[in-house]
Design an enzyme around this catalytic site. Structure first.
Site, PDB file in Angstrom:
ATOM      1  CD  GLU A   1     -19.747  -2.395   8.324  1.00  0.00           C
ATOM      2  OE1 GLU A   1     -19.839  -3.463   7.670  1.00  0.00           O
ATOM      3  OE2 GLU A   1     -18.865  -1.546   8.104  1.00  0.00           O
TER       4      GLU A   1
ATOM      5  NE  ARG B   1     -23.053  -3.891   3.145  1.00  0.00           N
ATOM      6  CZ  ARG B   1     -21.787  -4.060   2.776  1.00  0.00           C
ATOM      7  NH1 ARG B   1     -20.904  -4.510   3.647  1.00  0.00           N
ATOM      8  NH2 ARG B   1     -21.407  -3.800   1.558  1.00  0.00           N
TER       9      ARG B   1
ATOM     10  CE  LYS C   1      -4.429   1.107   2.145  1.00  0.00           C
ATOM     11  NZ  LYS C   1      -5.502   0.610   3.002  1.00  0.00           N
TER      12      LYS C   1
HETATM   13  C1  LIG Z   1     -19.327  -1.709   4.703  1.00  0.00           C
HETATM   14  C2  LIG Z   1     -18.123  -0.841   4.810  1.00  0.00           C
HETATM   15  N1  LIG Z   1     -17.539  -0.662   6.017  1.00  0.00           N
HETATM   16  C3  LIG Z   1     -16.455   0.125   6.125  1.00  0.00           C
HETATM   17  C4  LIG Z   1     -15.926   0.745   5.034  1.00  0.00           C
HETATM   18  C5  LIG Z   1     -14.749   1.700   5.162  1.00  0.00           C
HETATM   19  N2  LIG Z   1     -13.583   1.214   4.404  1.00  0.00           N
HETATM   20  C6  LIG Z   1     -13.275   1.714   3.203  1.00  0.00           C
HETATM   21  S1  LIG Z   1     -11.920   1.023   2.555  1.00  0.00           S
HETATM   22  C7  LIG Z   1     -11.695   0.056   3.911  1.00  0.00           C
HETATM   23  C8  LIG Z   1     -10.528  -0.855   3.994  1.00  0.00           C
HETATM   24  C9  LIG Z   1     -10.381  -1.663   2.769  1.00  0.00           C
HETATM   25  O1  LIG Z   1      -9.260  -2.470   2.892  1.00  0.00           O
HETATM   26  P1  LIG Z   1      -8.902  -3.469   1.732  1.00  0.00           P
HETATM   27  O2  LIG Z   1     -10.139  -4.099   1.202  1.00  0.00           O
HETATM   28  O3  LIG Z   1      -7.846  -4.388   2.214  1.00  0.00           O
HETATM   29  O4  LIG Z   1      -8.369  -2.516   0.585  1.00  0.00           O
HETATM   30  P2  LIG Z   1      -7.087  -1.534   0.635  1.00  0.00           P
HETATM   31  O5  LIG Z   1      -7.609  -0.190   1.019  1.00  0.00           O
HETATM   32  O6  LIG Z   1      -6.114  -2.061   1.631  1.00  0.00           O
HETATM   33  O7  LIG Z   1      -6.581  -1.563  -0.750  1.00  0.00           O
HETATM   34  C10 LIG Z   1     -12.695   0.294   4.855  1.00  0.00           C
HETATM   35  C11 LIG Z   1     -12.784  -0.370   6.159  1.00  0.00           C
HETATM   36  C12 LIG Z   1     -16.568   0.535   3.803  1.00  0.00           C
HETATM   37  N3  LIG Z   1     -16.153   1.137   2.696  1.00  0.00           N
HETATM   38  N4  LIG Z   1     -17.644  -0.259   3.725  1.00  0.00           N
END
Ligand SMILES: Cc1ncc(C[n+]2csc(CCOP(=O)(O)OP(=O)(O)O)c2C)c(N)n1
Length: 642
Positions: free
Chosen positions: A373, A401, A289
């Site tokens: 969630e 959700r 990242k």
């Molecule tokens: C239902 C939901 N909960 C929380 C989030 C907030 N959120 C956005 S990106 C993320 C982390 C995503 O991590 P990953 O899938 O590993 O992708 P990366 O950003 O590391 O590429 C979170 C928790 C969301 N978008 N949707």
């Protein structure tokens, strides 16, 4: 700059990519140069607009390789959350518009079907990619199509239940689906739980790492079919060694990897190979990242998504005043000091909810359950049955959700779980996937729940204290960012449930208009009151505090006294606070006109909150115009009365 015969002008390679087909003409060194240009562009452009810089810097090579091998929009890419789709946007004809990303009228920060035919599926919430991609694959199979469907999901997306619900169905439903697991070990914070550890074990297993290195070496030296064959042999050998049944294999997906998600030739060769498979496959790509931007690598959490920053140092403007999130976390820490049953639960948002301030103070009473969630809410319900007082900090938009869990697990059993809904109201730059505009509607209909909306920071801590004392479920919504800056009392006080606060009222009780300004709309209500007074009217202003139960006594009082009630809320009108007032007026059979100010029955685009409020009429000025038709009648009634 590109010096190839194809691009003799001064344009960079990136500037020559007007569609993904242009990528296919590039050589590997040119593709690598393109990757460097994209990183440069991302770092500089996002420094001005703000956005999800870390996730996008991690998927540069993956996205280039995908576009090199596949053909969107015939083939479909489905990105989980789709916050990492900036590179895809740059490569699909939106390079010239990229500086407008997240800006009013500009590109959306996520995939948007209406923005480009290359955006096959919109998202903003996590865990949707595998299900949506499977739906597309099955639809393709049914209609005899031959196109490819590629889902790209981060490691944290696999902490989400829906991803597993999809995995449970993939092998039974289709023979052709490509899933790319983009494993950077990070969610927004460090990824958590058994799945994260499982990925970590695969990645750090020395035998597998060795095989993978040999495979990439061979691809580099030999190239072509033989290499792919050897690579597959190596990967297949690796599978047997990994032990506990290879999670994905058990689900019927053939697993490939882990491979270096920044090695362009290897990625291209692997995608070409996967493209030919007649079985569902998952490619485990290891990425870093924030790759290429040192300040972000050193502060992964901060650079997941943020506002503008200095492109060379990564510095951001000091924030100054405390946000509502910080006030929430500090108040909760104080409540936890005095009550050892208080626990805090987040679904992968320790940073956004500010619970990372709570974590070091009460480490054993802090739970990050991952992007889960639904689980968070039932987990809270379970704790509440044992006498604990869970505070679930979940953004308003993400609590959508867990609606059934709120109803079925918490409210039906009258369990004292507190839902602290950050980003209640317009969220701004992130747009419709993230606006928290529905929670009053979807929670107000649920029996047993109380719903509170503070006017300022101090009232937030009072509401949290009130919720702690309340024997049943409660919800509190507060906006993104800072509030009016009201200092906190040393000790919170309990509020009377369902009692509004009259902010100003004439001593004689002779008002013409009463304005109910909910939460962040209270300042607008006060401005509107001043404007109406300039028109010669007497106006009361009320802080409703409760969206459920509404203060029917207060509504009746002003319903009898006034000629017009105005409600103002940072929420959709349908089913919102104004609707609750209407219902109360109807139940009490009050003869009073009601003017409701709030968001219309549409999805609101991304933009600056102030500008969007002006555009959609959530301002005192717009409310005054809407009130005008009533004013003459109110004034003449006033003359008669006096
Ligand atoms: C239902 C939901 N909960 C929380 C989030 C907030 N959120 C956005 S990106 C993320 C982390 C995503 O991590 P990953 O899938 O590993 O992708 P990366 O950003 O590391 O590429 C979170 C928790 C969301 N978008 N949707």
């Amino acid at each position: 700059m590109s010096n190839t015969p194809d691009h003799p002008d001064n344009r960079t390679i990136l500037e020559t990519i007007d569609s993904p087909s242009a990528i296919k003409r590039l050589t590997i060194p040119q593709l690598e140069a393109l990757a460097a240009e994209i990183r440069e562009r991302l770092i500089h452009s996002v420094s001005k607009t703000g956005g999800h810089i870390g996730p996008n810097l991690g998927v540069v090579e993956l996205t280039i390789a995908m576009h090199y091998v596949f053909d969107t929009p015939t083939d479909s890419f489905v990105f989980d959350v789709s916050h990492q789709a900036y590179v895809h946007k740059l490569l699909t004809g939106r390079e010239k518009l990229f500086h407008t990303i997240r800006q009013p009228g500009g590109l959306n920060g996520f995939m948007l079907r209406t923005e480009s035919p290359h955006d096959s599926y919109g998202a903003g919430h996590a865990g949707t990619a595998l299900s949506a991609a499977l739906g597309m694959a099955v639809a393709r199979d049914m209609s005899g199509g031959t196109e490819h469907i590629v889902a790209l999901a981060g490691d944290a997306a696999f902490t989400n239940g829906i991803s597993f619900e999809a995995l449970n169905n993939i092998a039974a439903q289709t023979k052709r689906l490509i899933v790319v697991l983009n494993d950077n070990a990070w969610s927004i914070d460090k990824n958590v739980g058994a799945i994260a550890e499982y990925f970590h074990r695969i990645v750090t297993n020395p035998t597998i790492a060795g095989l993978h290195d040999r495979a990439s070496g061979l691809i580099g030296r030999i190239g072509g079919k033989t290499a792919r064959h050897l690579q597959r042999k190596a990967e297949e050998a690796a599978k047997g060694l990994i032990g506990p049944g290879m999670l994905f294999e058990e689900f019927g997906l053939t697993y490939f990897g882990p491979i270096d998600g920044h090695n362009l030739p290897l990625l291209i060769d692997t995608f070409k190979f996967l493209k030919q498979q007649n079985r569902p496959v998952i490619l485990h790509a290891i990425t870093q990242k924030s790759r290429g931007f040192q300040p972000a690598i050193e502060q992964q959490k901060k650079f997941h998504g943020l506002g503008p920053y200095d492109a060379s140092t990564g510095e951001t403007k000091p924030s100054g005043q405390k946000t509502y999130s910080e006030i929430f976390a500090e108040s909760l820490s104080k409540l936890a000091n005095t009550n050892d049953k208080v626990v805090a639960i987040t679904a992968a948002m320790p940073n956004g909810t500010a619970l990372d301030l709570f974590r070091p103070l009460h480490p054993t009473r802090y739970f990050d359950v991952g992007i889960a969630e639904e689980h968070a809410v039932i987990f809270a319900a379970g704790m509440a049955t044992k006498g604990y007082r869970p505070f679930c900090a979940i953004y308003s938009t993400f609590l959508q959700r867990a609606f059934d869990q709120v109803v079925h697990d918490v409210c039906l059993q009258t369990l004292p779980v507190v839902f602290c809904m950050d980003r209640g109201g317009l969220s701004g730059d992130d747009g419709p996937t993230h606006h928290g505009l529905f929670d009053i509607s979807y929670l107000r209909s649920v029996p047993n729940l109380i719903h509170m909306v503070p006017k300022d920071e101090d009232e937030l801590q009072d509401m949290m204290y009130t919720a702690l004392l309340h024997p049943g479920p409660s919800a509190i919504r507060y906006p993104r960012g800072i509030g009016p800056g009201t200092p906190l009392k040393a000790h919170p006080v309990a509020l009377e449930i369902g009692k509004a606060e009259v902010i100003r009222s004439s001593v004689s009780g002779g008002e013409d208009v009463a304005i109910f300004g909910l939460g962040a709309m209270l300042p607008e209500a006060l401005r509107l009151a001043a404007m109406l007074e300039r028109e010669g009217l007497s106006v009361a202003v009320i802080n409703p505090r409760f969206a459920k139960p509404v203060d029917s006594e207060c509504i009746a009082t002003y319903g009898h006294r006034c000629g017009l009630l105005i409600t103002m809320e940072d929420h959709v009108l349908a089913g919102g606070f104004g609707s609750a007032v209407l219902e109360s007026v109807n139940t009490q059979e009050l003869a009073i006109s009601i003017l409701r100010i709030g968001w219309p029955d549409e999805f609101i685009e991304h933009g600056k909150p102030d500008a969007l409020r002006v555009k959609y009429g959530l301002t005192a000025e717009a409310a005054l115009e809407r009130a005008r038709p009533y004013l003459a009648a109110l004034l003449s009634k006033r003359m008669v009365a006096h």
